[in-house]
Design an enzyme around this catalytic site. Structure first.
Site, PDB file in Angstrom:
ATOM      1  N   LYS A  68       0.994  -1.032  -0.032  1.00  0.00           N
ATOM      2  CA  LYS A  68      -0.100  -0.103  -0.283  1.00  0.00           C
ATOM      3  C   LYS A  68       0.789   1.259  -0.253  1.00  0.00           C
ATOM      4  O   LYS A  68       2.206   1.146   0.395  1.00  0.00           O
ATOM      5  CB  LYS A  68      -0.926   0.038   1.362  1.00  0.00           C
ATOM      6  N   HIS A 107      -1.012  -5.290   6.043  1.00  0.00           N
ATOM      7  CA  HIS A 107      -0.155  -5.905   7.051  1.00  0.00           C
ATOM      8  C   HIS A 107      -1.187  -6.176   8.288  1.00  0.00           C
ATOM      9  O   HIS A 107      -0.965  -7.234   9.043  1.00  0.00           O
ATOM     10  CB  HIS A 107       1.092  -5.454   7.581  1.00  0.00           C
ATOM     11  N   LYS A 110      -1.980  -9.790  11.248  1.00  0.00           N
ATOM     12  CA  LYS A 110      -1.672  -9.948  12.801  1.00  0.00           C
ATOM     13  C   LYS A 110      -2.463 -11.007  13.334  1.00  0.00           C
ATOM     14  O   LYS A 110      -3.732 -11.201  13.169  1.00  0.00           O
ATOM     15  CB  LYS A 110      -2.426  -8.326  13.330  1.00  0.00           C
ATOM     16  N   GLU A 143      -2.640   5.668  17.487  1.00  0.00           N
ATOM     17  CA  GLU A 143      -1.180   5.567  17.557  1.00  0.00           C
ATOM     18  C   GLU A 143      -0.545   6.834  18.347  1.00  0.00           C
ATOM     19  O   GLU A 143      -1.144   7.866  18.513  1.00  0.00           O
ATOM     20  CB  GLU A 143      -0.564   5.736  16.041  1.00  0.00           C
ATOM     21  N   HIS A 179      -6.635  -0.540   6.502  1.00  0.00           N
ATOM     22  CA  HIS A 179      -6.564  -1.332   7.623  1.00  0.00           C
ATOM     23  C   HIS A 179      -8.027  -1.144   8.541  1.00  0.00           C
ATOM     24  O   HIS A 179      -8.412  -2.195   8.818  1.00  0.00           O
ATOM     25  CB  HIS A 179      -5.527  -0.761   8.801  1.00  0.00           C
ATOM     26  N   LYS A 228      -3.024   9.852  14.928  1.00  0.00           N
ATOM     27  CA  LYS A 228      -1.577   9.697  15.301  1.00  0.00           C
ATOM     28  C   LYS A 228      -1.439  10.867  16.467  1.00  0.00           C
ATOM     29  O   LYS A 228      -2.232  11.575  16.684  1.00  0.00           O
ATOM     30  CB  LYS A 228      -0.755  10.363  14.107  1.00  0.00           C
TER      31      LYS A 228
END
Ligand code: BG6
Length: 492
Positions: free
Chosen positions: A152, A182, A186, A220, A244, A344
């Site tokens: 991505k 990804h 997980k 995050e 995601h 973030k």
């Protein structure tokens, strides 16, 4: 016993794994360490060789310095074993290649072994994908067994995603194409399928009206770091939600697939994406919140605001936070609001899915304050656990209730090693398992839903709402939940 003598996954043909952008950030931080771990734990077939491609004119010594000084630093110290590291390094080679130069692909061809299974991992900017695929084909390096792995971001809107898929599709069939997200590698995300479809107790309740709401948070604590060049033109919606968070939503909301066959699973995920109610401009204004962090503090350390980060234009309107309310138009999810949130520089690193079950139709216990009764909390990171919150009687006279929880700590429940997402996904690619990769129609359906939100924001032309670094985002994010008589977990 050496690492190689124990390998149990050997296949007959040699495997050449080629990493374009092999000296870049993703390769250094994630891909090469993941391959080392697979080597250490004997899941990387003996017959696999790894070709790192980059533009630097490195000789063998310079390549060794790169591996030693850079890649090793991203491997957990307790996994560094000198003999294993040496064995791993012997499987690596470096090819100097400029992806835009057809002639360089002839050198690559010389490095690959005759008759090998080729895996091309494109860890480069997507603007190079067309040139790479074209030059690989031109040099005769793509056969029916070859595979391509696409990192991505796959496009910045629907049209650009389609263009990339068209170009790659001219050279690789869908069965040969591995679009990586990804999050699908997980452990806890894969475990969601087991939680839902390997147990009997949840499925009957996993629907409207027994579920009141679902919230998915990927928070995050890091800021934009050194990635402003990429991030400022991207923003949180494209960087995190389009891929995601929507993939997490698919796993929470999909119907039971008929099998674990890749297409059976991906068909069901696609149906979820296609059932998302498209957002009108009024929906975008009411049901989405964009935020941008301002200076603050995390764990006692000062954090600068987004606009003060290196390489961010001082008037940037890029969002570093998104919260939104989505709806899935089907029988199972009718009238169940789905809240998605990511950002973030939030208060802590925390990814979780919270399924809030319906309120009691009637309460026998009037002394108990009104609060969510049953919630299932699935924590993906930093720790992996599942918690079922329920009511119990407080000891003593009277009938006061208090919330308690059944806790499953997945890390202590299993003593076996938990591989990182990239390690697991790379082994899937080697084995040709497509289940945990996005199909073209899934990717495009996700863009189809996201694009009106991007357009809506452009039309509304509002600056993102400020939130202090180290907080949980703008106040409007809590208000979005409050309107539905819900609250984010940290507020309950
Ligand atoms: C990446 C995003 O895909 O995922 C990053 O581009 C983000 O901006 C990262 O930081 C988060 O991944 P993880 O595994 O650390 O949650």
């Amino acid at each position: 016993m050496t690492a190689s003598s124990q390998t149990s996954t050997d296949t007959a043909a040699p495997i050449d794994l080629v990493i374009f952008g092999g000296a870049g950030d993703l390769s250094v931080r994630k891909l090469l360490p993941a391959l080392y771990m697979a080597h250490l734990h004997h899941s990387l077939p003996d017959v696999a060789r790894i070709h790192v491609l980059g533009r630097q004119p490195w000789d063998a010594t310079a390549f060794q310095v790169f591996l030693h000084d850079k890649v090793r630093g991203f491997i957990a110290p307790d996994s560094l074993d000198d003999a294993a590291w040496q064995g791993f390094v012997e499987r690596l080679g470096y090819v100097c290649l400029d992806a835009t130069q057809a002639a360089d692909f002839a050198h690559l061809g010389q490095a690959l072994r005759p008759g090998s299974d080729r895996i091309y991992y494109l860890a480069t900017a997507p603007t190079l994908f067309t040139a790479i695929c074209g030059h690989l084909a031109g040099a005769g390096l793509i056969d029916a067994r070859a595979r391509v792995v696409l990192e991505k971001p796959l496009g910045h809107d629907l049209a650009s995603a389609r263009a990339i898929n068209d170009e790659v599709g001219r050279h690789f069939s869908e069965q040969q194409t591995f679009r990586i997200d990804h999050y699908l590698g997980k452990e806890t995300v894969q475990n969601m399928m087991v939680l839902r479809f390997g147990n009997t107790i949840f499925e009957p309740l996993w629907r409207s009206p027994y579920i009141k709401s679902v919230q998915i948070t990927v928070a995050e604590s890091v800021g934009v770091g050194s990635r402003a060049g990429f991030y400022d033109g991207t923003g949180a919606l494209r960087d995190m939600v389009q891929n995601h968070l929507l993939q997490l939503l698919c796993i929470v909301a999909m119907e039971p697939p008929v099998s674990l066959d890749p297409d059976a699973v991906r068909d069901e995920k696609l149906k979820v994406l296609r059932s998302l109610r498209p957002m009108t401009l009024a929906d975008v204004a009411r049901d989405t919140v964009r935020g941008q962090y301002t200076a603050g503090a995390l764990n006692g350390d000062k954090a600068v605001g987004y606009l003060q980060e290196a390489n961010v234009p001082p008037d940037s309107g890029t969002e570093t936070f998104v919260a939104l309310r989505a709806h899935i138009n089907n029988w199972r999810w009718a009238n169940v609001p789905i809240f998605l949130r990511t950002g973030k520089r939030m208060a802590e690193r925390r990814s979780e899915i919270v399924v809030e079950f319906a309120e009691l139709p009637y309460t026998l216990f009037p002394d108990t304050p009104r609060q969510p009764v049953n919630r299932l909390l699935i924590r993906l990171q930093p720790e992996e656990h599942v918690q079922l919150q329920m009511m119990a009687k407080e000891p003593g006279s009277g009938m006061r209730l208090r919330q308690v929880s059944l806790d499953l700590d997945l890390e202590s429940a299993f003593s076996t090693r938990r591989a990182e997402a990239y390690e697991r996904l790379l082994i899937d690619v080697i084995k040709g398992r497509l289940t945990h990769f996005m199909r073209r129609d899934e990717l495009e359906a996700a863009w189809t839903w996201v694009e009106p939100i991007l357009d809506g924001w452009k039309n509304l032309n509002e600056r993102p709402r400020p939130y202090v670094a180290g907080s949980w985002g703008p106040a409007a994010s809590s208000a979005l939940m409050a309107r539905e008589n819900s609250a984010w977990t940290e507020e309950t």
